[in-house]
Structures are given as structure tokens and as C-alpha cells.
Design a protein around this motif. Sequence first.
Motif, mmCIF file in Angstrom:
data_model
loop_
_atom_site.group_PDB
_atom_site.id
_atom_site.type_symbol
_atom_site.label_atom_id
_atom_site.label_comp_id
_atom_site.label_asym_id
_atom_site.label_seq_id
_atom_site.Cartn_x
_atom_site.Cartn_y
_atom_site.Cartn_z
ATOM 1 N N GLU A 1 0.775 -1.138 -0.132
ATOM 2 C CA GLU A 1 0.010 -0.061 -0.049
ATOM 3 C C GLU A 1 0.962 1.029 0.084
ATOM 4 O O GLU A 1 0.437 2.009 -0.890
ATOM 5 C CB GLU A 1 -0.858 -0.137 1.193
ATOM 6 C CG GLU A 1 -2.044 -0.968 1.229
ATOM 7 C CD GLU A 1 -3.018 -0.985 2.360
ATOM 8 O OE1 GLU A 1 -2.892 0.147 3.226
ATOM 9 O OE2 GLU A 1 -3.682 -1.855 2.556
ATOM 10 N N GLY B 1 2.754 1.541 -3.411
ATOM 11 C CA GLY B 1 1.640 1.871 -4.399
ATOM 12 C C GLY B 1 1.341 3.434 -4.343
ATOM 13 O O GLY B 1 0.937 4.122 -5.281
ATOM 14 N N SER B 2 1.198 4.194 -3.051
ATOM 15 C CA SER B 2 0.887 5.336 -3.021
ATOM 16 C C SER B 2 1.999 6.345 -3.552
ATOM 17 O O SER B 2 1.806 7.532 -4.222
ATOM 18 C CB SER B 2 0.855 5.811 -1.369
ATOM 19 O OG SER B 2 1.977 5.802 -0.819
ATOM 20 N N HIS C 1 3.207 5.870 -6.327
ATOM 21 C CA HIS C 1 3.112 5.816 -7.723
ATOM 22 C C HIS C 1 1.829 6.453 -8.318
ATOM 23 O O HIS C 1 1.578 6.310 -9.531
ATOM 24 C CB HIS C 1 3.454 4.277 -8.340
ATOM 25 C CG HIS C 1 4.620 3.775 -8.235
ATOM 26 N ND1 HIS C 1 5.638 4.014 -8.882
ATOM 27 C CD2 HIS C 1 5.142 2.832 -7.162
ATOM 28 C CE1 HIS C 1 6.816 3.405 -8.235
ATOM 29 N NE2 HIS C 1 6.549 2.566 -7.270
ATOM 30 N N LYS C 2 1.136 7.083 -7.301
ATOM 31 C CA LYS C 2 -0.042 7.835 -7.720
ATOM 32 C C LYS C 2 0.267 8.967 -8.651
ATOM 33 O O LYS C 2 1.539 9.826 -8.579
ATOM 34 C CB LYS C 2 -0.783 8.300 -6.525
ATOM 35 C CG LYS C 2 -1.777 7.262 -5.743
ATOM 36 C CD LYS C 2 -2.390 7.893 -4.601
ATOM 37 C CE LYS C 2 -3.176 6.897 -4.059
ATOM 38 N NZ LYS C 2 -4.233 7.344 -3.074
ATOM 39 N N LYS C 3 -0.601 9.293 -9.498
ATOM 40 C CA LYS C 3 -0.578 10.341 -10.484
ATOM 41 C C LYS C 3 -0.717 11.681 -9.367
ATOM 42 O O LYS C 3 -1.389 11.810 -8.570
ATOM 43 C CB LYS C 3 -1.708 10.555 -11.458
ATOM 44 C CG LYS C 3 -1.547 9.257 -12.562
ATOM 45 C CD LYS C 3 -2.568 9.181 -13.295
ATOM 46 C CE LYS C 3 -2.500 8.226 -14.340
ATOM 47 N NZ LYS C 3 -3.747 7.893 -15.078
ATOM 48 N N HIS D 1 -10.990 8.835 -10.065
ATOM 49 C CA HIS D 1 -9.602 8.401 -9.973
ATOM 50 C C HIS D 1 -8.758 8.294 -8.872
ATOM 51 O O HIS D 1 -8.049 9.108 -8.243
ATOM 52 C CB HIS D 1 -9.023 10.014 -10.727
ATOM 53 C CG HIS D 1 -9.618 10.485 -12.003
ATOM 54 N ND1 HIS D 1 -9.450 9.918 -13.166
ATOM 55 C CD2 HIS D 1 -10.794 11.546 -11.917
ATOM 56 C CE1 HIS D 1 -10.052 10.551 -14.143
ATOM 57 N NE2 HIS D 1 -10.813 11.456 -13.335
ATOM 58 N N ASP E 1 -6.401 6.730 -8.226
ATOM 59 C CA ASP E 1 -5.056 6.472 -8.393
ATOM 60 C C ASP E 1 -4.326 7.697 -8.385
ATOM 61 O O ASP E 1 -3.068 7.979 -8.852
ATOM 62 C CB ASP E 1 -4.488 5.676 -9.732
ATOM 63 C CG ASP E 1 -5.222 6.469 -10.901
ATOM 64 O OD1 ASP E 1 -6.188 7.120 -10.859
ATOM 65 O OD2 ASP E 1 -4.618 6.321 -12.224
ATOM 66 N N THR E 2 -5.087 8.710 -8.172
ATOM 67 C CA THR E 2 -4.656 10.337 -8.048
ATOM 68 C C THR E 2 -4.519 11.075 -6.870
ATOM 69 O O THR E 2 -5.544 10.950 -6.210
ATOM 70 C CB THR E 2 -5.506 10.964 -9.166
ATOM 71 O OG1 THR E 2 -5.159 10.464 -10.527
ATOM 72 C CG2 THR E 2 -4.841 12.102 -9.535
#
Length: 201
Positions: free
Chosen positions: A4, A7-8, A10-12, A106, A108-109
Motif C-alpha cells: 500500500e 503503491g501510494s 506511484h499515484k498520479k 480517479h 490512483d491520483t
Amino acid sequence: MKEEILGSQHKKQVGIMGGTFNPPHLGHLVMAESVCSQLGLEKVLFMPDAQPPHQTTKTTIAAKHRLAMVERAIDGNSRFELERAEIDRGGVSYTYDTMVTLKQQHPDTDFYFIIGADMVKDLPNWHRIDDLLKLVQFVGVKRPEFPAESRYPVLWVDAPLLDISSSLIRQRISQNCSVRYLVPDAVLDYIEEEGLYREKH
């Protein structure tokens, strides 16, 4: 948990400039470019509001004109995009409601909401500000007449200070004064083509 956290990273990273854009001017573009460059954002979304909660609608022209002018203003900059969320939703444009929707669309942003230092001091009055802070990172653009401080977590950014406002532009047009070099040429062409802001406000 480790995934987690990784992953954070690599957020846009996306900026948002909200406002009435009545009309959009070079000050808006300079602010957006400065923040985008200094924070290394992937892009900046220009998001015209449908009905601002803090302004009367008397001097706000139709959304179709404001959308068209923003499109023309940002044309040619690959990192600038138009965001229609508030216009399409209609009604009073509360940033909290908009950001709930954008975060759902979104996930992922990470969003960075760009405001001038004059607006930072007004943050306590924003609708559901404490909940909004969980959804966005505010970015304040410094201005000499306002202290770069807030009780809220604000990222401060320097930008060239252009003393331009939409109200000044509307006033000058209504008085038949030139606004060349205050707005992009494409926006000026549109204003003249459509005969906007000719009535005194």
C-alpha cells in the motif's frame, strides 16, 4: 501494508485550478504553470464552476462561453486540461462535493488544489473544509500583501505576480479599453467574436 505504501508513491500527481474564469487571463496561466513546474505535477486541470457559492450570478456569463474561453486559453500546453465536472453537475459548486466525485473516479491520483494567497485566508469559510482537507492538498500561491501562513496544511509556491483580475478585464472591456496582453490572444478573439462583457457591470 508495504504494498500500500509503495503503491501510494506511484499515484498520479494532478493539480486543479477552480474558478469562474470569467474570463480566464494570463494570471491564471502563470499560476498554473508555476505550480505545475515547481511541484512536478503531471498536469493541471482547469475547472470552471457552474455557480460559485461566494459570488452573485449577475456578472457570470453562460457556462458555454467560459468553457470555450478556457479551452482556447490552455490550447498548446500539453499539461493543461479542461475539467467539466462542476459545469456538468450544475447548481452551486462546492469543492468538497466535486472532489468526492473526482477521487471516486480517479483513486490512483493525488490532487493539488491551487489557490491564491488571498483565498487561503478564506479557507475557514469553505464548505466542509475539514473533510475537504482529507481529499486534496491545498497549494497557496504567494502574494506580498498576504502572509504565507495558515492553520491548515498549505504548500506554498512562488509565482510571478501579475496584477490581473477577471473583474478588471470585464470593466476595461465595458469601457472600450484594450485588454490585449492581459488575456491570451485566442481568448481576446473569442470575446470580440461573441461581443462579451460589453454591458457595464
